[in-house]
Design an enzyme around this catalytic site. Sequence first.
Site, PDB file in Angstrom:
ATOM      1  N   SER A 162      50.133  45.882  42.061  1.00 15.49           N
ATOM      2  CA  SER A 162      51.317  46.260  42.934  1.00 15.49           C
ATOM      3  C   SER A 162      51.125  46.401  44.986  1.00 15.49           C
ATOM      4  CB  SER A 162      51.917  47.837  42.311  1.00 15.49           C
ATOM      5  OG  SER A 162      52.264  47.876  41.073  1.00 15.49           O
ATOM      6  N   HIS A 201      46.794  46.937  44.588  1.00 13.12           N
ATOM      7  CA  HIS A 201      46.312  47.959  42.981  1.00 13.12           C
ATOM      8  C   HIS A 201      46.620  46.772  42.264  1.00 13.12           C
ATOM      9  CE1 HIS A 201      45.083  51.182  41.348  1.00 13.12           C
ATOM     10  NE2 HIS A 201      45.654  50.997  40.268  1.00 13.12           N
ATOM     11  N   ASN A 208      48.048  48.681  50.406  1.00 13.33           N
ATOM     12  CA  ASN A 208      47.140  48.157  49.847  1.00 13.33           C
ATOM     13  C   ASN A 208      47.540  47.730  48.403  1.00 13.33           C
ATOM     14  OD1 ASN A 208      45.022  48.793  47.542  1.00 13.33           O
ATOM     15  ND2 ASN A 208      46.292  50.273  46.949  1.00 13.33           N
ATOM     16  N   ASP A 232      47.677  55.932  44.894  1.00 12.63           N
ATOM     17  CA  ASP A 232      48.243  54.655  44.309  1.00 12.63           C
ATOM     18  C   ASP A 232      49.382  54.858  44.201  1.00 12.63           C
ATOM     19  OD1 ASP A 232      45.608  53.040  44.338  1.00 12.63           O
ATOM     20  OD2 ASP A 232      44.849  53.715  42.567  1.00 12.63           O
TER      21      ASP A 232
HETATM   22  C1  GAR Z   1      41.385  42.898  43.023  1.00 11.00           C
HETATM   23  O1  GAR Z   1      42.510  42.988  42.281  1.00 11.00           O
HETATM   24  C2  GAR Z   1      42.513  44.465  44.071  1.00 11.00           C
HETATM   25  O2  GAR Z   1      43.846  44.164  43.201  1.00 11.00           O
HETATM   26  C3  GAR Z   1      41.495  45.720  43.133  1.00 11.00           C
HETATM   27  O3  GAR Z   1      40.667  45.014  43.174  1.00 11.00           O
HETATM   28  C4  GAR Z   1      39.626  43.165  43.587  1.00 11.00           C
HETATM   29  C5  GAR Z   1      39.267  42.850  44.606  1.00 11.00           C
HETATM   30  O4  GAR Z   1      39.406  42.145  44.146  1.00 11.00           O
HETATM   31  N1  GAR Z   1      41.838  46.900  44.290  1.00 11.00           N
HETATM   32  C6  GAR Z   1      41.640  48.611  43.613  1.00 11.00           C
HETATM   33  O5  GAR Z   1      41.721  48.403  41.876  1.00 11.00           O
HETATM   34  C7  GAR Z   1      42.374  49.148  44.178  1.00 11.00           C
HETATM   35  N2  GAR Z   1      42.512  50.483  43.697  1.00 11.00           N
HETATM   36  P1  GAR Z   1      39.056  40.701  45.439  1.00 11.00           P
HETATM   37  O6  GAR Z   1      37.859  41.605  47.129  1.00 11.00           O
HETATM   38  O7  GAR Z   1      38.408  40.022  45.229  1.00 11.00           O
HETATM   39  O8  GAR Z   1      40.253  40.790  46.400  1.00 11.00           O
END
Ligand code: GAR
Length: 210
Positions: free
Chosen positions: A136, A109, A107, A145
Amino acid sequence: RLRVAVLASGRGSNLQALIVARDAGQLPVDFALVGSDKANAGALQLAKDAGIPTFTLNPKDFANRRDFDLELFRQLDASGADVLVLAGFMRVIDGEALKPWVGRMINIHPSLLPKYRGLHTHRRALEAGDVEHGASVHYVTAELDGGPVIAQATIDIRPGDDELQLAQRLLSFEHQLLPAVLRLIAEGRLSLLPPDRVALDGEPQDAPLQ
Ligand code: GAR
């Protein structure tokens, strides 16, 4: 080549970064399937444009989280995926359902774990007065997480940064970090952890819906 499935709930820029890296010959993987819990996720359209099979499951069609997750993993299994990447998948996953994937599910995060698990990571880093922030990539375990961290990208927080600016600046580092980690796995340079090693890490979670 490593077969990769991706789960995404949103716009899909991290998925797009993986596709771009693959197309540039920098990521030796095949994308088996992209799944989402949101029918209108941008990630699904990006996948379709790249010729990757997609599917959507609506949580409302399932009696509970575990049933949803079991069907999710059934479809991912059927795709023949070796590795599963969560790229902006915004759901807590049932600890029992994910067990067969522990050690081969990663994942991304948007925080320097173990700081700021969960939501609103950029806001929380700003509110805490942190001078650094980051993203991360970690193995997914039953603990939200909380699985072992594989790699992090760190950026400075600049005076005057707001939540959106910080999120956007971090995103371009996410787009390098996630393909880099997946490349290590695809090239056999990063061992996937045996499930029993990481399974010890987390108790089955009972976290609130997100
Ligand atoms: C990213 O910033 C990712 O790190 C985060 O959501 C966004 C997705 O953007 N993930 C989380 O918060 C997971 N808990 P994207 O759809 O443009 O890839």
